[in-house]
Write a protein that holds these residues in place. Structure first.
Motif, short mmCIF file in Angstrom:
data_model
loop_
_atom_site.label_atom_id
_atom_site.label_comp_id
_atom_site.label_asym_id
_atom_site.label_seq_id
_atom_site.Cartn_x
_atom_site.Cartn_y
_atom_site.Cartn_z
N ALA A 81 8.53 5.56 1.98
CA ALA A 81 9.06 4.24 1.60
C ALA A 81 9.00 3.26 2.78
O ALA A 81 8.64 2.10 2.61
CB ALA A 81 10.49 4.37 1.10
N LEU A 82 9.34 3.73 3.96
CA LEU A 82 9.31 2.86 5.13
C LEU A 82 7.88 2.48 5.50
O LEU A 82 7.62 1.33 5.87
CB LEU A 82 10.03 3.53 6.31
N GLY A 83 6.95 3.41 5.38
CA GLY A 83 5.55 3.09 5.63
C GLY A 83 5.02 2.05 4.65
O GLY A 83 4.30 1.12 5.03
N TRP A 84 5.39 2.20 3.39
CA TRP A 84 4.98 1.24 2.36
C TRP A 84 5.63 -0.11 2.60
O TRP A 84 5.00 -1.16 2.45
CB TRP A 84 5.31 1.80 0.98
N THR A 85 6.89 -0.09 3.00
CA THR A 85 7.60 -1.33 3.34
C THR A 85 6.86 -2.08 4.45
O THR A 85 6.63 -3.29 4.36
CB THR A 85 9.04 -1.02 3.78
N GLU A 86 6.50 -1.36 5.49
CA GLU A 86 5.81 -2.00 6.60
C GLU A 86 4.44 -2.52 6.18
O GLU A 86 4.05 -3.63 6.55
CB GLU A 86 5.69 -1.04 7.78
N ALA A 87 3.70 -1.74 5.39
CA ALA A 87 2.38 -2.17 4.95
C ALA A 87 2.45 -3.46 4.15
O ALA A 87 1.66 -4.39 4.38
CB ALA A 87 1.71 -1.07 4.12
N LEU A 88 3.40 -3.55 3.23
CA LEU A 88 3.49 -4.75 2.38
C LEU A 88 4.13 -5.93 3.12
O LEU A 88 3.74 -7.08 2.89
CB LEU A 88 4.28 -4.43 1.11
N THR A 89 5.09 -5.66 3.98
CA THR A 89 5.74 -6.74 4.73
C THR A 89 4.78 -7.35 5.74
O THR A 89 4.88 -8.54 6.05
CB THR A 89 7.02 -6.21 5.41
N ARG A 90 3.83 -6.56 6.21
CA ARG A 90 2.88 -7.04 7.23
C ARG A 90 1.49 -7.32 6.64
O ARG A 90 0.49 -7.23 7.34
CB ARG A 90 2.77 -5.99 8.33
N LEU A 91 1.42 -7.69 5.39
CA LEU A 91 0.12 -7.97 4.75
C LEU A 91 -0.71 -8.98 5.54
O LEU A 91 -1.92 -8.82 5.67
CB LEU A 91 0.33 -8.51 3.34
N SER A 92 -0.07 -9.99 6.07
CA SER A 92 -0.80 -11.05 6.76
C SER A 92 -1.46 -10.57 8.05
O SER A 92 -2.34 -11.24 8.57
CB SER A 92 0.12 -12.23 7.06
N GLU A 93 -1.06 -9.40 8.55
CA GLU A 93 -1.66 -8.87 9.77
C GLU A 93 -2.98 -8.17 9.50
O GLU A 93 -3.66 -7.73 10.42
CB GLU A 93 -0.68 -7.92 10.46
N GLY A 94 -3.35 -8.03 8.23
CA GLY A 94 -4.64 -7.50 7.86
C GLY A 94 -4.81 -6.00 7.98
O GLY A 94 -5.93 -5.50 8.03
N HIS A 95 -3.71 -5.27 8.02
CA HIS A 95 -3.80 -3.81 8.12
C HIS A 95 -4.11 -3.21 6.75
O HIS A 95 -3.69 -3.74 5.72
CB HIS A 95 -2.49 -3.22 8.64
N SER A 96 -4.77 -2.10 6.75
CA SER A 96 -5.03 -1.38 5.51
C SER A 96 -3.75 -0.68 5.06
O SER A 96 -3.02 -0.12 5.87
CB SER A 96 -6.13 -0.33 5.71
N SER A 97 -3.51 -0.71 3.78
CA SER A 97 -2.32 -0.04 3.23
C SER A 97 -2.68 1.30 2.61
O SER A 97 -1.82 1.94 1.99
CB SER A 97 -1.64 -0.94 2.20
N GLN A 98 -3.92 1.76 2.77
CA GLN A 98 -4.36 2.97 2.08
C GLN A 98 -3.58 4.20 2.52
O GLN A 98 -3.15 4.98 1.68
CB GLN A 98 -5.86 3.21 2.30
N SER A 99 -3.38 4.42 3.80
CA SER A 99 -2.62 5.61 4.24
C SER A 99 -1.18 5.52 3.77
O SER A 99 -0.58 6.52 3.39
CB SER A 99 -2.71 5.80 5.75
N GLY A 100 -0.62 4.33 3.79
CA GLY A 100 0.74 4.14 3.29
C GLY A 100 0.83 4.44 1.81
O GLY A 100 1.80 5.03 1.34
N TYR A 101 -0.20 4.05 1.07
CA TYR A 101 -0.19 4.32 -0.36
C TYR A 101 -0.34 5.80 -0.65
O TYR A 101 0.29 6.33 -1.57
CB TYR A 101 -1.27 3.51 -1.08
N GLU A 102 -1.14 6.50 0.12
CA GLU A 102 -1.30 7.94 -0.09
C GLU A 102 0.04 8.66 0.12
O GLU A 102 0.40 9.55 -0.66
CB GLU A 102 -2.37 8.51 0.84
N ALA A 103 0.77 8.28 1.16
CA ALA A 103 2.10 8.88 1.40
C ALA A 103 3.05 8.51 0.27
O ALA A 103 3.84 9.35 -0.19
CB ALA A 103 2.65 8.41 2.74
N LEU A 104 2.97 7.28 -0.21
CA LEU A 104 3.81 6.83 -1.31
C LEU A 104 3.55 7.66 -2.57
O LEU A 104 4.50 8.13 -3.21
CB LEU A 104 3.53 5.35 -1.59
N LYS A 105 2.28 7.87 -2.92
CA LYS A 105 1.93 8.64 -4.11
C LYS A 105 2.44 10.07 -4.05
O LYS A 105 2.78 10.66 -5.07
CB LYS A 105 0.41 8.66 -4.31
N ALA A 106 2.50 10.62 -2.84
CA ALA A 106 2.94 12.00 -2.68
C ALA A 106 4.44 12.16 -2.91
O ALA A 106 4.91 13.25 -3.27
CB ALA A 106 2.58 12.51 -1.28
#
Length: 155
Positions: free
Chosen positions: A87-112
């Motif tokens: 949840a915290l990884g997904w939070t950071e990925a979405l909160t920092r969208l403008s920084e251009g980071h990929s959210s794929q690893s965060g999404y994989e952890a989220l799905k698990a």
């Protein structure tokens, strides 16, 4: 800091609806997880108002001082579950969208760790707290501890 305007007085019907959505989304997952997400997003966004409010709420709901203090270093701290880390990884990925980071690893952890429905609920919560952060920072809002409890009770 003084408020630039009071959105509750300026747009009361919309703010009432926003409070209702916020409360509904906050009730959709476990409280301890929700508070961690709110605090972490608020830390990233530099929202003193929301950090203050949600650390008070987290303590009131039984969150430990240790877990609150270590939240900014959650990756290194051993006191968070795999579900909380996802949840915290997904939070950071979405909160920092403008920084251009990929959210794929965060999404994989989220799905698990989260069902599809829970993924939507968590994503909505992240959107809600980011919205509150922008209202508070943008308009210079500040609620003291008593104000935070009053706002929570009104919701």
């Amino acid at each position: 800091m003084s408020a630039k305007l009071n959105p509750f007085a300026t747009a009361p019907s919309l703010m009432k609806a926003w409070m209702g959505v916020s409360a509904d989304v906050a009730e959709s997952l476990e409280h301890s997880l929700i508070e961690l997400v709110k605090i972490r997003s608020s830390q990233i966004n530099g929202c003193a108002n929301c950090i203050n409010m949600h650390t008070i709420e987290a303590r009131a709901r039984g969150e430990s001082e240790q877990r609150i203090y270590l939240l900014s270093a959650w990756r290194e701290a051993p006191c968070y579950s795999d579900r909380e880390r996802a949840a915290l990884g997904w939070t950071e990925a979405l909160t920092r969208l403008s920084e251009g980071h990929s959210s794929q690893s965060g999404y994989e952890a989220l799905k698990a760790e989260f069902t599809e429905e829970e993924q939507v609920k968590l994503t909505l919560m992240i959107n809600v707290i980011n919205g509150w952060n922008r209202l508070a920072v943008g308009f210079g809002l500040w609620n003291n501890a008593a104000g935070a409890k009053t706002a929570q009770a009104a919701a």
